[in-house]
Scaffold this active site. Structure first.
Site, PDB file in Angstrom:
ATOM      1  CD  GLN A 129      -2.376   1.307   2.696  1.00  0.00           C
ATOM      2  OE1 GLN A 129      -1.777   0.620   3.575  1.00  0.00           O
ATOM      3  NE2 GLN A 129      -4.333   1.698   2.626  1.00  0.00           N
ATOM      4  N   GLY A 130       0.812   2.159  -0.880  1.00  0.00           N
ATOM      5  CA  GLY A 130       1.371   3.073  -1.330  1.00  0.00           C
ATOM      6  C   GLY A 130       0.833   4.165  -0.769  1.00  0.00           C
TER       7      GLY A 130
ATOM      8  CB  SER B 235       2.154   6.986   4.582  1.00  0.00           C
ATOM      9  OG  SER B 235       1.689   6.574   5.654  1.00  0.00           O
TER      10      SER B 235
ATOM     11  CD  GLU C 101      -5.652   0.737   5.812  1.00  0.00           C
ATOM     12  OE1 GLU C 101      -5.591   1.593   5.467  1.00  0.00           O
ATOM     13  OE2 GLU C 101      -4.220   0.200   6.359  1.00  0.00           O
TER      14      GLU C 101
END
Lengths: 339, 377
Positions: B124-125, B127, B243
């Site tokens: 998951q990109g 932050s 999430e």
């Protein structure tokens, strides 16, 4: 699997909510502080007309024959309105017991007619909620072992006491009682079931009280301005209220599940009831603190209505077993502690 | 109200339990190390071959068309069996629900089967150095390539298992004049593309579980966009809902941890003080309360509802419960707790819970604003 109230259950609950919104406003709770008997009788007559007195009594004995899953949501509504009445004790704990014992038929008939309120003396009778306005007192012999072995005439068995919540009309049981004890003919299972109904019903009332306290606080912090903005726009206040909602949202399902376990006679019913009461007591206590803090000084008065609900929490969260005591029951059920 | 499972659901449980009992591997290294990750991927492939990797997905993608109830049952059995953490979780539990909702049929066919089979491994990109809780501060950008497709430039960080994964999903600013949550687009990027540099680094527990991902003029095709140009925020919110809520953290995980805590306490016998016993009971009660809350939530979803901001209630509750469960176990272990064992590992992992998926401070703001109607700051 389906974990939600049915349409019928919701309709019944909404009907009671609507009735109580009209008939049991904070003004009536306040009136019960000065004349608990008058307030109780007028409100009880209206609830009896709806069949609430006999809600949990089998239809064959003149009641509505409702299950715990039907009645428990109504008790949450009673809590929400801080009803100054022993609805739990009369309709959910005592009525099904009186219906079990043929010798108690005259009392049951009076109860169904709305002429009889019942109080429960739970732990050595240091305080009997509603004992000062009830007609009968059920006296328990050892809480976890079941409830209600004796019925006493409240008028001669109790002496009024002063509770922090005057609307609770608390009394002290005279020792030894000046009247004869009349044992109800009940099985051990029936007595234990009555105890579970009391525990779960009280938990439901506490969830309802918590919901009112939180809703009133959320409304207040939107209106109250300090530093030129609503105090509810401050994160510190938001986080208090979020914690209150968290506590309630994770307690309420446990209460409903315990009602299901009562209806199904699940082997885990004792554990489920204990867990529900532990969560509900803690949630209501927590929300009461949050409500007081987020209102500020206005809540620290008796002119403002909030104290009517907060004091009901402080008065009732330890009856039918405090959170700690109930967690002890769970510890026994989990094999962590000897009974 | 009906708190029982049907015969079909019970049969499903039995089938899952039997398979897991016979197949769950023991003694894998941490999935946040290169060697351990490879072992975990092997396990994921075995799950897929037996069609247990993605039970709730359609059969054509390797699933079983299982209901949400059956998925909950599978999760319960999975954690009860002591099976390893899912290193594919950011794909199958976070990206996949978004692909089902926003992906074109071509994207779904291209992405989902390979994800289910653990051929493509997704990280998951979200932050960036300057965008943590404040995801709308995303600065990585994408510009149109006159020859077709897009060119991505920027830096992502604290990317879980980024050093081991093959693909990344993330937000990029496609409108340079835009601010905050407008002008963002959701991209899918292969990490072996030219211009991508990945540098792994240690997390709190000492494993190389984090990575920085540098993108320098990385070319992607038009179909690398999920849900449309400029729609990134809305699409991303679908992922964050998963999430925070049910799909990432099903109750089975915490119920299993609570049961292990009870077993630990029973093994300790008379060492357990009354105070500690009360904390154990509270942790067990809270795990059970989380389970009951989710049963109500799944009922709502089954009736066509959507949890929406309620997933913030899940997030705060499970993340803080997880810490209490593990901290209580460490106190039970006493001085031996410092050893690098499963409870200490679990504790360190649990400490991340109130931070990732939006810090609990942000979640409490959401609860207060969206569920209680308090004014936005």
């Amino acid at each position: 699997m389906r974990f939600a109230l049915s349409e019928d259950q919701r309709a019944l609950r909404d009907g009671v909510r609507e009735l109580l919104a009209g008939e049991c406003p904070p003004a009536l709770v306040r009136a019960a502080w000065t004349d608990p008997a008058a307030a109780a009788r007028s409100l009880w007559a209206k609830l009896t007309a709806l069949g609430i007195a006999g809600a949990a009594v089998p239809t064959a004995r003149g009641g509505l024959g409702l299950a715990a899953c039907d009645v428990v949501p109504l008790l949450e509504e009673a809590g929400r309105a801080a009803v100054p009445l022993p609805i739990l004790e009369t309709a959910f704990v005592a009525a099904p017991l009186l219906a079990q014992d043929a010798g108690a038929t005259p009392a049951l008939e009076r109860l169904l007619a709305g002429e009889l309120l019942v109080a429960c003396a739970l732990d050595g009778a240091t305080g009997v909620p509603y004992g000062a306005i009830a007609d009968l007192v059920l006296v328990s012999a050892g809480a976890a072992d079941g409830l209600a072995v004796h019925v006493l005439d409240a008028g001669s068995a109790c002496r009024p006491e002063r509770s922090i919540d005057h609307a609770r009309a608390v009394a002290r049981l005279l020792t030894p009682p000046s009247v004869d004890r009349r044992p109800l003919a009940l099985t051990h299972g029936e007595r234990v079931a009555a105890w579970h109904r009391g525990v779960v019903g009280c938990a439901a009332e506490l969830v309802g009280l918590g919901r009112t306290l939180l809703a009133r606080t959320a409304a207040y912090v939107k209106e109250r301005h300090q530093f030129g903005v609503p105090v509810g726009s401050f994160q510190a206040v938001k986080h208090h209220l979020a914690d209150g909602l968290l506590a309630l949202e994770f307690a309420a399902p446990a209460v409903l599940r315990a009602a299901w376990s009562i209806d199904r006679g699940c082997a885990s019913v004792g554990r489920d009831a204990a867990m529900a009461k532990a969560l509900a007591s803690e949630a209501a206590e927590r929300v009461a603190r949050i409500a007081l803090q987020c209102h500020g000084a206005i809540a620290y008065t008796t002119e403002y209505d909030l104290h009517l609900f907060a004091k009901r929490v402080w008065a009732s969260s330890r009856t039918w077993g405090s959170a700690e005591w109930q967690r002890g029951r769970v510890a026994v059920a989990l094999g962590l502690q000897l009974d | 109200m009906d708190l029982t499972y049907t015969e079909t659901e019970q049969a499903f449980r039995t089938q899952a339990r039997k398979w897991l009992q016979a197949n769950v591997p023991r003694g894998l290294r941490s999935g946040d190390t290169a060697e351990g990750f490879a072992q975990h991927v092997e396990w994921e492939k075995r799950l897929f071959d037996a069609r247990w990797a993605v039970v709730s997905w359609p059969e054509r993608y390797g699933g079983r068309d299982a209901s949400l109830w059956e998925w909950l049952i599978f999760e319960e059995e999975y954690y009860r069996a002591g099976a390893p953490p899912r290193v594919t979780q950011n794909g199958i539990f976070l990206l996949a629900p978004t692909v089902f909702e926003y992906g074109t049929p071509q994207q779904q066919d291209a992405i989902l089967p390979r994800m289910a089979a653990a051929e493509d491994l997704w990280c998951q990109g979200w932050s960036e150095p300057g965008a943590g809780s404040d995801l709308a501060a995303t600065a990585s950008r994408a510009v149109r390539d006159p020859a077709g497709g897009w060119r991505l430039t920027g830096q992502k960080t604290w990317t879980t298992r980024g050093a081991f994964c093959t693909h990344l999903f993330g937000l990029f600013r496609t409108d340079p004049a835009s601010e905050r949550h407008r002008g963002l687009t959701y991209f899918l990027v292969a990490l072996d593309a030219d211009g991508v540099t990945v540098r792994g680094f240690e997390r709190l527990d000492g494993d190389e579980g984090f990575a920085e991902v540098f993108l320098e003029d990385v070319h992607v095709a038009d179909d690398a966009i999920l849900g449309g140009v400029g729609e990134g925020w809305r699409v991303a919110m679908s992922t964050t809902g998963s999430e925070r809520g049910l799909t990432l953290r099903s109750p089975g995980r915490f119920m299993s941890a609570a049961e292990r805590l009870i077993e630990l306490a029973q093994a300790r016998g008379s060492d357990v003080t009354p105070l500690l016993r009360d904390r154990i009971v509270q942790a067990w009660i809270d795990a059970e309360a989380y389970q009951l809350f989710t049963l109500g939530q799944v009922t709502k979803i089954a009736d066509g509802g959507s949890p929406g901001a309620e997933s913030s209630l899940n997030k705060v509750f499970w993340s803080e419960l997880d810490i209490r469960l593990h901290a209580t176990a460490l106190d039970l272990l006493g001085a031996g707790a410092e050893l690098d064992g499963p409870w200490m590992r679990g504790f360190l992992f649990a400490l991340a819970g109130p931070i990732y998926a939006g810090t609990n401070e942000i979640q409490r703001n959401i609860i207060a604003e969206r569920l209680l109607g308090l004014p936005r700051t």
